[in-house]
Write a protein that holds these residues in place. Sequence first.
Motif, PDB file in Angstrom:
ATOM      1  N   VAL A  22      39.919  61.717  95.873  1.00  0.00           N
ATOM      2  CA  VAL A  22      38.673  61.886  96.627  1.00  0.00           C
ATOM      3  C   VAL A  22      37.510  61.271  95.864  1.00  0.00           C
ATOM      4  O   VAL A  22      36.671  60.572  96.441  1.00  0.00           O
ATOM      5  N   ALA A  23      37.453  61.495  94.562  1.00  0.00           N
ATOM      6  CA  ALA A  23      36.357  60.938  93.763  1.00  0.00           C
ATOM      7  C   ALA A  23      36.380  59.417  93.784  1.00  0.00           C
ATOM      8  O   ALA A  23      35.336  58.769  93.935  1.00  0.00           O
ATOM      9  N   THR A  24      37.569  58.830  93.655  1.00  0.00           N
ATOM     10  CA  THR A  24      37.701  57.367  93.692  1.00  0.00           C
ATOM     11  C   THR A  24      37.264  56.820  95.046  1.00  0.00           C
ATOM     12  O   THR A  24      36.529  55.831  95.127  1.00  0.00           O
ATOM     13  N   ASP A  25      37.714  57.480  96.119  1.00  0.00           N
ATOM     14  CA  ASP A  25      37.307  57.053  97.463  1.00  0.00           C
ATOM     15  C   ASP A  25      35.804  57.186  97.657  1.00  0.00           C
ATOM     16  O   ASP A  25      35.167  56.331  98.276  1.00  0.00           O
ATOM     17  N   ALA A  26      35.216  58.253  97.116  1.00  0.00           N
ATOM     18  CA  ALA A  26      33.772  58.450  97.242  1.00  0.00           C
ATOM     19  C   ALA A  26      32.997  57.345  96.529  1.00  0.00           C
ATOM     20  O   ALA A  26      31.993  56.835  97.048  1.00  0.00           O
ATOM     21  N   VAL A  27      33.466  56.954  95.355  1.00  0.00           N
ATOM     22  CA  VAL A  27      32.817  55.858  94.618  1.00  0.00           C
ATOM     23  C   VAL A  27      32.920  54.560  95.413  1.00  0.00           C
ATOM     24  O   VAL A  27      31.952  53.808  95.538  1.00  0.00           O
ATOM     25  N   THR A  28      34.090  54.296  95.968  1.00  0.00           N
ATOM     26  CA  THR A  28      34.277  53.085  96.783  1.00  0.00           C
ATOM     27  C   THR A  28      33.326  53.079  97.966  1.00  0.00           C
ATOM     28  O   THR A  28      32.658  52.070  98.239  1.00  0.00           O
ATOM     29  N   LEU A  29      33.235  54.209  98.657  1.00  0.00           N
ATOM     30  CA  LEU A  29      32.326  54.297  99.810  1.00  0.00           C
ATOM     31  C   LEU A  29      30.865  54.174  99.394  1.00  0.00           C
ATOM     32  O   LEU A  29      30.066  53.549 100.084  1.00  0.00           O
ATOM     33  N   ALA A  30      30.523  54.777  98.261  1.00  0.00           N
ATOM     34  CA  ALA A  30      29.136  54.724  97.794  1.00  0.00           C
ATOM     35  C   ALA A  30      28.675  53.293  97.545  1.00  0.00           C
ATOM     36  O   ALA A  30      27.509  52.959  97.755  1.00  0.00           O
ATOM     37  N   THR A  31      29.592  52.428  97.112  1.00  0.00           N
ATOM     38  CA  THR A  31      29.213  51.044  96.872  1.00  0.00           C
ATOM     39  C   THR A  31      29.062  50.256  98.172  1.00  0.00           C
ATOM     40  O   THR A  31      28.447  49.202  98.188  1.00  0.00           O
ATOM     41  N   GLN A  32      29.622  50.793  99.266  1.00  0.00           N
ATOM     42  CA  GLN A  32      29.580  50.088 100.544  1.00  0.00           C
ATOM     43  C   GLN A  32      28.508  50.599 101.497  1.00  0.00           C
ATOM     44  O   GLN A  32      28.142  49.914 102.445  1.00  0.00           O
ATOM     45  N   VAL A  33      28.018  51.814 101.269  1.00  0.00           N
ATOM     46  CA  VAL A  33      27.062  52.439 102.176  1.00  0.00           C
ATOM     47  C   VAL A  33      25.656  51.984 101.827  1.00  0.00           C
ATOM     48  O   VAL A  33      25.249  52.028 100.673  1.00  0.00           O
ATOM     49  N   GLU A  34      24.935  51.572 102.836  1.00  0.00           N
ATOM     50  CA  GLU A  34      23.537  51.216 102.629  1.00  0.00           C
ATOM     51  C   GLU A  34      22.697  52.473 102.703  1.00  0.00           C
ATOM     52  O   GLU A  34      22.958  53.367 103.487  1.00  0.00           O
ATOM     53  N   GLU A  35      21.669  52.525 101.872  1.00  0.00           N
ATOM     54  CA  GLU A  35      20.784  53.673 101.886  1.00  0.00           C
ATOM     55  C   GLU A  35      19.923  53.626 103.142  1.00  0.00           C
ATOM     56  O   GLU A  35      19.432  52.568 103.533  1.00  0.00           O
ATOM     57  N   ALA A  36      19.739  54.792 103.767  1.00  0.00           N
ATOM     58  CA  ALA A  36      18.911  54.872 104.970  1.00  0.00           C
ATOM     59  C   ALA A  36      17.467  54.549 104.603  1.00  0.00           C
ATOM     60  O   ALA A  36      16.971  54.966 103.556  1.00  0.00           O
ATOM     61  N   PRO A  37      16.777  53.802 105.453  1.00  0.00           N
ATOM     62  CA  PRO A  37      15.384  53.457 105.163  1.00  0.00           C
ATOM     63  C   PRO A  37      14.499  54.695 105.159  1.00  0.00           C
ATOM     64  O   PRO A  37      14.759  55.664 105.850  1.00  0.00           O
ATOM     65  N   THR A  38      13.441  54.644 104.346  1.00  0.00           N
ATOM     66  CA  THR A  38      12.481  55.750 104.276  1.00  0.00           C
ATOM     67  C   THR A  38      11.100  55.235 104.648  1.00  0.00           C
ATOM     68  O   THR A  38      10.809  54.051 104.554  1.00  0.00           O
ATOM     69  N   ASP A  39      10.241  56.174 105.062  1.00  0.00           N
ATOM     70  CA  ASP A  39       8.855  55.800 105.352  1.00  0.00           C
ATOM     71  C   ASP A  39       8.047  55.865 104.061  1.00  0.00           C
ATOM     72  O   ASP A  39       8.572  56.106 102.982  1.00  0.00           O
TER      73      ASP A  39
END
Length: 102
Positions: A79-96
Amino acid sequence: MDDAFQTELDAARDLLDDDSLTAFHVGVVRDGEEIDTTYSYRTDDSDGDGEHEGLQALSLLATHLRVVADEAGVDYETVATDAVTLATQVEEAPTDETGERE
């Protein structure tokens, strides 16, 4: 809603009402699709070094990884390895301009 789920939901609501609560992570899923997730933690880090705050954030993450691993029937490392992989692929949501998510 079945009785078992209602019981768990009521227990979660009771936990959130507890003033001694220091951290939580909540995910909302409808029809198999995650629609929202949030986390929060409270700290009294008056000395300003941030170490306690960082440890609480890591503890919250570790607890969430354990829950996901247990639910999926896999080991924590997967799970930790998969989470790291996903974290590198997910774009951060824009903020105001205030830092709030748009």
